[in-house]
Write a protein that holds these residues in place. Structure first.
Motif, PDB file in Angstrom:
ATOM      1  N   UNK A  60       0.834  -1.196   0.000  1.00 18.17           N
ATOM      2  CA  UNK A  60       0.000   0.000   0.000  1.00 18.17           C
ATOM      3  C   UNK A  60       0.877   1.258   0.000  1.00 18.17           C
ATOM      4  N   UNK A  61       0.234   2.419  -0.100  1.00 20.54           N
ATOM      5  CA  UNK A  61       0.966   3.676  -0.223  1.00 20.54           C
ATOM      6  C   UNK A  61       1.878   3.932   0.973  1.00 20.54           C
ATOM      7  N   UNK A  62       1.407   3.606   2.177  1.00 26.61           N
ATOM      8  CA  UNK A  62       2.235   3.826   3.364  1.00 26.61           C
ATOM      9  C   UNK A  62       3.493   2.967   3.322  1.00 26.61           C
ATOM     10  N   UNK A  63       3.339   1.712   2.956  1.00 26.90           N
ATOM     11  CA  UNK A  63       4.496   0.816   2.893  1.00 26.90           C
ATOM     12  C   UNK A  63       5.481   1.263   1.805  1.00 26.90           C
ATOM     13  N   UNK A  64       4.964   1.746   0.690  1.00 21.02           N
ATOM     14  CA  UNK A  64       5.839   2.196  -0.397  1.00 21.02           C
ATOM     15  C   UNK A  64       6.635   3.437   0.000  1.00 21.02           C
ATOM     16  N   UNK A  71      19.650   3.581   5.777  1.00 19.45           N
ATOM     17  CA  UNK A  71      20.015   4.672   4.853  1.00 19.45           C
ATOM     18  C   UNK A  71      18.841   5.596   4.556  1.00 19.45           C
ATOM     19  N   UNK A  72      17.605   5.164   4.849  1.00 24.39           N
ATOM     20  CA  UNK A  72      16.462   6.063   4.830  1.00 24.39           C
ATOM     21  C   UNK A  72      15.699   6.199   3.531  1.00 24.39           C
ATOM     22  N   UNK A  73      16.047   5.438   2.504  1.00 27.00           N
ATOM     23  CA  UNK A  73      15.291   5.560   1.246  1.00 27.00           C
ATOM     24  C   UNK A  73      14.010   4.732   1.322  1.00 27.00           C
ATOM     25  N   UNK A  77      10.910   6.133  -3.564  1.00 24.46           N
ATOM     26  CA  UNK A  77      12.072   6.952  -3.885  1.00 24.46           C
ATOM     27  C   UNK A  77      13.043   6.222  -4.792  1.00 24.46           C
ATOM     28  N   UNK A  78      13.225   4.936  -4.557  1.00 23.40           N
ATOM     29  CA  UNK A  78      14.127   4.160  -5.402  1.00 23.40           C
ATOM     30  C   UNK A  78      13.573   4.051  -6.820  1.00 23.40           C
ATOM     31  N   UNK A 111      16.363  12.804  -6.681  1.00 17.44           N
ATOM     32  CA  UNK A 111      15.286  11.950  -7.192  1.00 17.44           C
ATOM     33  C   UNK A 111      14.844  10.901  -6.181  1.00 17.44           C
ATOM     34  N   UNK A 112      15.662  10.644  -5.176  1.00 16.38           N
ATOM     35  CA  UNK A 112      15.286   9.665  -4.151  1.00 16.38           C
ATOM     36  C   UNK A 112      14.182  10.185  -3.237  1.00 16.38           C
TER      37      UNK A 112
END
Length: 198
Positions: A60-64, A71-73, A77-78, A111-112
């Protein structure tokens, strides 16, 4: 490695439309015609792209948006990085030399980082559109030896990639690497794995 089945059929050796390999003038070994080489490299790249999209299916959107590694991405973002910094950058800016794309590079700070108002469908749609545009650029190339139109010396110094072949191998490697990152993120999120070896 990608266990997702291919969606297209490839000509088999010996079929009427299959080009016959030519012998290398010094080694006497067959080398594939240029269009066959590009097709093989593009097939490998498409497999990695399917991996990127496939491992995110069902989140879902939250998980994505949620970073799961130190590293926080985020997964979104990837994917945005792959769309803008990989597919668009390497094929439309570096290989094609599209001046509009080259000028737009300065407008991308990171872009991340996905804008708060961007939906997952926006980001995934951008990625799919950029892969389609990249495929069109690749399909129009005369051979895998086609030279690059532009090189970002301000980012990478002297060129270390010189042909479409080099570019395809680089993008295959980078996409496969990031597909592995997404594998780790997905397993940490809900335990799902793209490929299970038993």
């Amino acid at each position: 490695m990608d266990d997702a089945p291919g969606t297209g059929t490839q000509p088999q050796r010996g079929e009427p439309d299959t080009p016959t390999p030519t012998a290398h003038p010094r080694q006497g070994t067959p080398t594939p015609p240029p269009e066959t080489e590009i097709a093989a490299l593009l097939s490998s790249l498409r497999a990695q792209r399917r991996h990127v999209i496939g491992i995110l299916d069902g989140l879902d959107a939250d998980a994505l948006r949620r970073p799961v590694l130190p590293s926080g991405w985020s997964c979104l973002g990837l994917v945005q990085h792959l769309a803008l910094d990989v597919e668009r950058f390497w094929f439309r800016a570096v290989f094609l030399g599209d001046t509009d794309v080259i000028r737009s590079l300065d407008g991308i700070e990171d872009a991340w980082q996905v804008p708060a108002g961007a939906s997952p469908s926006d980001i995934l749609g951008t990625y799919l559109r950029e892969t389609e545009r990249a495929d069109s650029v690749i399909a129009a190339a005369p051979s895998a030896d086609a030279p690059l139109a532009w090189w970002p010396r301000h980012l990478f110094g002297e060129p270390h990639l010189h042909t479409l072949r080099d570019l395809l191998l680089h993008v295959i490697t980078e996409t496969a690497c990031h597909a592995g990152h997404l594998d780790a993120a997905r397993e940490l999120t809900d335990g799902r794995r793209w490929l299970t070896l038993t």
